[in-house]
Scaffold this motif. Structure first.
Motif, PDB file in Angstrom:
ATOM      1  N   ILE A 109      10.286 -21.882 -31.226  1.00 32.65           N
ATOM      2  CA  ILE A 109       8.855 -22.198 -31.064  1.00 32.65           C
ATOM      3  C   ILE A 109       8.551 -23.531 -31.766  1.00 32.65           C
ATOM      4  N   VAL A 114       3.223 -23.372 -26.112  1.00 33.71           N
ATOM      5  CA  VAL A 114       3.876 -22.077 -26.328  1.00 33.71           C
ATOM      6  C   VAL A 114       2.817 -20.971 -26.393  1.00 33.71           C
ATOM      7  N   SER A 146       5.092 -24.684 -19.744  1.00 32.18           N
ATOM      8  CA  SER A 146       4.633 -23.668 -20.698  1.00 32.18           C
ATOM      9  C   SER A 146       5.717 -22.616 -20.886  1.00 32.18           C
ATOM     10  N   ALA A 183       2.551 -22.161 -32.006  1.00 32.50           N
ATOM     11  CA  ALA A 183       2.062 -21.540 -30.763  1.00 32.50           C
ATOM     12  C   ALA A 183       0.574 -21.822 -30.577  1.00 32.50           C
TER      13      ALA A 183
END
Ligand code: CLF
Ligand code: SF4
Length: 285
Positions: free
Chosen positions: A178, A188, A134, A215
Motif C-alpha cells: 500500500i 488504494v 485503482s 489508502a
C-alpha cells in the motif's frame, strides 16, 4: 497517466461518496489461483450465486478483450474494467497481462484490481507500469493474532506459513505494498470483511493503520458465513453503521458494496449482463 482519486470518485462505481453511482464495471474472471487461505472463502463455478469468488468460467486474457468489447455494446455505463478473481489477481500473471491488452484496446476505461496484497510489495512496480488506476487491498486485520483467526495459511515463494506467522507476513506485505502504490500516486481502496465475532472491535485500528500507509477510501463488506466461518454471524445494521463511523474518522468510506461476482457486468446493484455475455461466449472466438 492514471486517474487521480477525485476523478475516480466521480466516475468509478466503487468510489462513490454519498449516493450510489450510475457508472458500471465489468469484472474479468482471469485469475484462477490463490496463495492464501481465507477461512470464509468458498470459490465456485456456477451461474446463479451473487457473491465474490463465483464465476461461470475462467477467461484467457485474449478472450477477455472480446468480452469487454461485447459488454460495452450491451451496457454504455461501463467506465471500469476490474479484475477481482475468482482467486487472487497477483497469484498468477493473467490479470496484469489482461490489463495490458485492455489498456491498448480501450485506453479510456479505468483499470481496477482487487488483491489480498501478499504479492503487492514485489509487484508494485509492474502494477504502476501497467497503468492500473485503482487497487483494492483486502485487509481484514492488522494484528496477526486476529488475522490468524480469519486466515489459516499463506504460501509465499513456495513456502507455507501457518497461523500467526503467516498472518504477520501477510500484514507486513500488504502495508508495504500500500505504501509503495500510494507513494506512486496510485489510488488504494481497502476492503475489510466484517466478522462480528472476530474483527468488529478492530475496525478503527485497521482504518487508522491503512490511512497512515496511504489508502484513500475504505469499504466494509459484511461476512457471508460459509466454509470455516459458517458458524459466524452476518453483521447487523448497527454493527455496520458503528464500524463505518469509526472508519470515517480516518478516511472516506464507500457504502454501496454489492458483493459482486468475479464476472459481474453492469452498474453494481442493477441489471447484470454477465448471463447474456457468457451464453454467447462460444461465438466470440
Ligand atoms: Fe470491481 Fe472491486 Fe474494482 Fe469495484 S467491485 S475490483 S473496486 S471494479 Fe465494488 Fe463490487 Fe463491492 Fe468490490 S461493489 S464487491 S467494492
Ligand atoms: Fe479467497 Fe480471495 Fe482469500 Fe484468496 S484472497 S482465499 S480468493 S477470499
Amino acid at each position: 497517466m492514471t486517474a487521480n482519486y477525485q476523478e475516480l470518485c466521480l466516475k468509478h462505481p466503487c468510489y462513490a461518496k454519498g449516493k450510489k453511482a450510475q457508472t458500471g464495471r465489468i469484472h474479468l474472471p482471469v485469475s484462477p489461483g490463490c496463495n492464501i487461505g481465507c477461512r470464509f472463502c468458498d470459490r465456485k463455478f456456477n451461474d446463479y450465486e451473487k457473491r465474490p469468488g463465483v464465476c461461470s468460467s475462467i477467461l484467457k486474457p485474449a478472450e477477455a478483450v472480446e468480452v469487454v468489447r461485447k459488454s460495452l455494446e450491451l451496457c454504455k455505463d461501463i467506465t471500469v474494467v476490474g479484475i477481482a478473481g475468482p482467486g487472487d489477481t497477483l497469484a498468477t500473471p493473467y490479470a496484469l497481462e489482461t490489463f495490458r491488452l485492455i489498456r491498448k484496446e480501450f485506453p479510456k476505461l479505468f483499470l481496477c484490481m482487487s488483491t489480498n496484497g501478499l504479492l503487492l510489495e514485489e509487484k508494485a512496480e509492474e502494477i504502476i507500469e501497467t497503468g492500473v488506476d485503482s487497487v483494492t487491498v483486502t485487509v481484514n486485520a492488522v494484528d496477526p493474532v486476529i488475522e490468524a483467526l480469519l486466515n489459516s495459511f499463506v504460501i509465499y515463494h513456495r513456502k507455507r506459513y501457518e497461523g500467526v506467522e503467516g498472518a504477520r507476513l501477510l500484514i507486513e506485505k500488504q502495508l508495504n505494498g500500500i505504501r509503495k502504490l500510494a507513494k506512486a500516486d496510485v489510488t488504494v481502496k481497502i476492503n475489510t470483511v466484517l466478522v462480528p465475532e472476530i474483527n468488529l472491535y478492530h475496525i478503527e485500528t485497521i482504518a487508522k493503520t491503512v490511512k497512515e500507509a496511504g489508502a484513500s477510501i475504505y469499504n466494509i463488506i459484511p461476512l457471508i458465513p460459509q466454509y470455516e466461518l459458517s458458524m459466524c454471524s452476518v453483521p447487523n445494521c448497527a454493527q455496520i453503521d458503528s464500524s463505518r463511523r469509526l472508519a470515517e474518522k480516518y478516511l472516506d468510506v464507500f457504502k454501496h458494496c454489492q458483493h459482486c461476482r468475479a464476472d459481474a457486468i453492469g452498474v453494481p446493484g442493477e441489471k447484470d449482463f454477465s448471463s447474456e455475455i457468457y451464453s454467447r461466449k462460444l461465438n466470440l472466438a
